[in-house]
Design an enzyme around this catalytic site. Structure first.
Site, mmCIF file in Angstrom:
data_model
loop_
_atom_site.group_PDB
_atom_site.id
_atom_site.type_symbol
_atom_site.label_atom_id
_atom_site.label_comp_id
_atom_site.label_asym_id
_atom_site.label_seq_id
_atom_site.Cartn_x
_atom_site.Cartn_y
_atom_site.Cartn_z
ATOM 1 N N ASP A 81 -22.114 -0.403 7.424
ATOM 2 C CA ASP A 81 -21.345 -1.504 8.551
ATOM 3 C C ASP A 81 -20.809 -2.545 8.089
ATOM 4 O O ASP A 81 -20.508 -2.716 6.725
ATOM 5 C CB ASP A 81 -22.703 -1.769 9.570
ATOM 6 C CG ASP A 81 -22.507 -1.919 10.861
ATOM 7 O OD1 ASP A 81 -21.225 -2.668 11.224
ATOM 8 O OD2 ASP A 81 -23.082 -1.358 11.815
ATOM 9 N N HIS B 21 -16.369 -1.027 12.536
ATOM 10 C CA HIS B 21 -17.306 -1.524 11.418
ATOM 11 C C HIS B 21 -17.395 -1.425 10.396
ATOM 12 O O HIS B 21 -18.106 -0.633 9.460
ATOM 13 C CB HIS B 21 -18.882 -0.994 12.073
ATOM 14 C CG HIS B 21 -19.428 -1.534 13.638
ATOM 15 N ND1 HIS B 21 -19.796 -2.620 13.694
ATOM 16 C CD2 HIS B 21 -19.389 -1.007 14.838
ATOM 17 C CE1 HIS B 21 -20.092 -2.823 14.920
ATOM 18 N NE2 HIS B 21 -19.882 -1.918 15.795
ATOM 19 N N GLU C 5 -17.528 0.723 19.289
ATOM 20 C CA GLU C 5 -16.905 -0.911 19.300
ATOM 21 C C GLU C 5 -15.683 -1.214 18.257
ATOM 22 O O GLU C 5 -15.867 -1.606 17.143
ATOM 23 C CB GLU C 5 -18.244 -1.817 18.858
ATOM 24 C CG GLU C 5 -19.396 -1.943 19.883
ATOM 25 C CD GLU C 5 -20.571 -2.802 19.426
ATOM 26 O OE1 GLU C 5 -21.084 -3.342 20.049
ATOM 27 O OE2 GLU C 5 -20.690 -2.674 18.201
#
Ligand code: ACM
Length: 546
Positions: A197, A267, A334
């Protein structure tokens, strides 16, 4: 909470006991009713009957220990904590493979004469062994014993999982194994391992050593409560490939398959910091760093030759490291489009591939990953944003986190679905409003995800596309095991029951669950778990409060 009689859901015939020699010693009567979580489909026990005396362990005869299936059962029993005593002649365990029965199903009979397990597959052997381990008790004379009981059982879902996030805060090899043991106890069989991440890349990749040399290190971490407060403590953590193999083998010995996640294309700050060629270098102000705060960040992978080769190489090593994973998780959540809008190279890529919107670059990545994984003989799973891709391969598994609507859409489109809706299965959110809940989790998000909520939340999806249920334990606010345990236990028990009995008619009531849960407290204590007690306080609050 007071004890209520354990429901006898069904009565089984006891015919196969005649297969066992009458060798074992009976225990004195057992008055404690077995409190199994998740509740078996059918369980019969008459309190006050004598049971099976665990006289130092379970004796296993040489015929059982020489058969492949017998050895598999012995391994499952040992993984569940039983001592096995090899014997030449008389055994107390009979194991049969139940061909043609539904996946994961087992039938278990235990009496003063011994234990009979009929199991459909390895997962069922583990489930039977864990049922026995949970039923283990002491008899009227204080001796360790198993009650006389009969169980017929099977899980509703093949994927019953927990997601761990060692990126935001490290989780040691030993800590991971501790969680695996707890999962196995409650028949959770999938660890979704979120291995990279923005805040750190945690998996050694031989072909790209900088991922861990650079990408696994950050200078400090933000406070969860206030991002402007930094702790000044550097973080440097990753799992070597040997450690990963060790954890994968350990999980396998407990009946758990690990599903690794490699976040693509978002990410990606840590990966891009390690290999700037992965990023959109032609964007104004391009200066990636391993992130010290929490949230969604702009660094996404650039759609270029280096990146696609990188993805193929990384997924190849990942498949080697996780040989049992039926699908590899490619993230996909995202993904900001800002850099693709600003990058001339990304715009040129769009023109070359006749893409009209930046979001289609993500779709391109998703299709690319599916193709690579197919070549490697694996399926693909991703967060529900991957559904944006037109013609998403029908065999892609969609992990629905943004809510049940996304789960229902994915199922309607024919995808297999794993449910982990944020409203109920995000175990990083508080379980209540006590000062301890605040301290352990911060103030953000939902504050009502207690075990009752996890047990009772409506997860129904029309059709039969749901293959799994899991809880996600994001670790922004979880710097150590004490906090992690507080967030996980006892919600893990409610998750396990919900997943095992997903969609079953006549599921046990909340009160019935609560009665059983209370009887698991000695087990939690035996592991020194810092679980959340009914009044919201932690059992072992050794970490100092700020
Ligand atoms: C997620 O919580 N971003 C999957």
């Amino acid at each position: 909470m007071k004890l209520s009689p354990l429901r006898t859901i069904g009565l089984l015939t006891a015919g196969i006991f005649s297969l066992l020699p009458a060798a074992a010693l009976p225990s004195a009567p057992i008055h404690q009713e077995a409190a199994i979580i998740p509740q078996p489909r059918q369980l019969t026990q008459i309190p006050g009957q004598a049971g099976f005396l665990l006289n130092g362990g379970i004796k296993v005869d040489s015929a059982t220990s020489h058969s492949e299936w017998g050895r598999a059962a012995i391994r499952a029993l040992m993984a569940a904590g039983f001592n096995i005593l090899p014997e030449e002649a008389t055994g107390e365990l009979r194991v049969e493979q139940a061909e043609g029965r539904p996946a994961g199903s087992y039938r278990l009979e235990c009496s003063p004469r011994g234990i009979v397990i009929r199991a459909a597959d390895q997962g069922a052997l583990h489930a039977a062994a864990q049922t026995l381990a949970q039923a283990a008790t002491i008899d009227a004379e204080g001796q360790p014993a198993l009650p006389t009981l009969q169980v017929e059982d099977h899980p509703a879902l093949p994927h019953r999982g927990i997601m761990l996030d060692p990126c935001r805060h490290p989780i040691s090899v030993e800590g991971t194994k501790r969680i695996l043991r707890l999962m196995a106890r409650y028949k959770l069989n999938r660890l979704h391992w979120h291995l990279c991440d923005d805040q750190g890349w945690r998996l050694e990749i031989r072909k790209y050593p900088l991922l861990t040399e650079i990408g696994s290190k950050r200078s400090e971490s933000s406070s969860w409560l206030d991002q402007s407060i930094k702790d000044g403590k550097p973080v440097a953590f990753h799992y070597t490939q040997d450690e990963v193999r060790d954890i994968v083998a350990y999980a396998h010995s407990l009946g758990i398959t690990i599903i690794p996640e490699i976040e693509i294309p978002g990410h990606a700050s840590a990966a891009v910091t390690a290999y700037p060629e992965l990023g959109n270098r032609d964007c104004p102000g391009f200066a990636p760093e391993v992130v010290t705060g929490w949230g969604v960040f702009t660094h996404v992978m650039a759609p270029g030759a280096f990146t696609f080769r990188f993805i193929e190489d990384v997924l190849t090593e990942v498949c080697e490291l996780f040989p049992q994973a039926p699908y590899i998780h490619i993230g996909g959540d995202e993904v900001p489009r800002d850099q693709w809008q600003q990058s001339p190279a990304a715009q040129q890529f769009m023109q070359q591939h006749s893409l009209t919107r930046e979001s289609q670059i993500q779709d391109y990545f998703t299709h690319f990953c599916a193709q690579v994984l197919r070549k490697l003989g694996r399926g693909m799973a991703g967060w529900d944003e991957i559904m944006c891709a037109p013609q998403l391969p029908p065999d892609a598994v969609v992990m629905a986190w943004r809510g049940m609507d996304h789960a229902r859409i994915a199922a309607a489109r024919g995808h297999r679905v794993i449910l982990c809706p944020i409203q109920s299965f995000y175990f990083n959110f508080p379980q209540g409003k006590t000062p301890e809940d605040k301290f352990y989790t911060g103030l953000h998000g939902f504050d009502n995800i207690n075990w009752q909520h996890v047990l009772g939340f409506d997860t129904s999806v029309p059709g039969n596309k749901v293959i799994g249920l899991q809880a996600n334990l994001w670790s922004e606010c979880i710097p150590d095991m004490r906090k992690l345990e507080f967030m996980l236990v006892p919600r893990i028990c409610a998750l396990a029951e919900h997943a095992w009995l997903y969609g079953a008619p006549n599921r046990p009531t909340e009160e019935h669950f609560s009665t059983r849960l209370e009887q698991h407290i000695p087990y939690f204590d035996s592991l020194h778990l810092n679980f959340r007690q009914e009044d919201g306080t932690p059992r072992r609050p050794e970490i100092s409060k700020p």
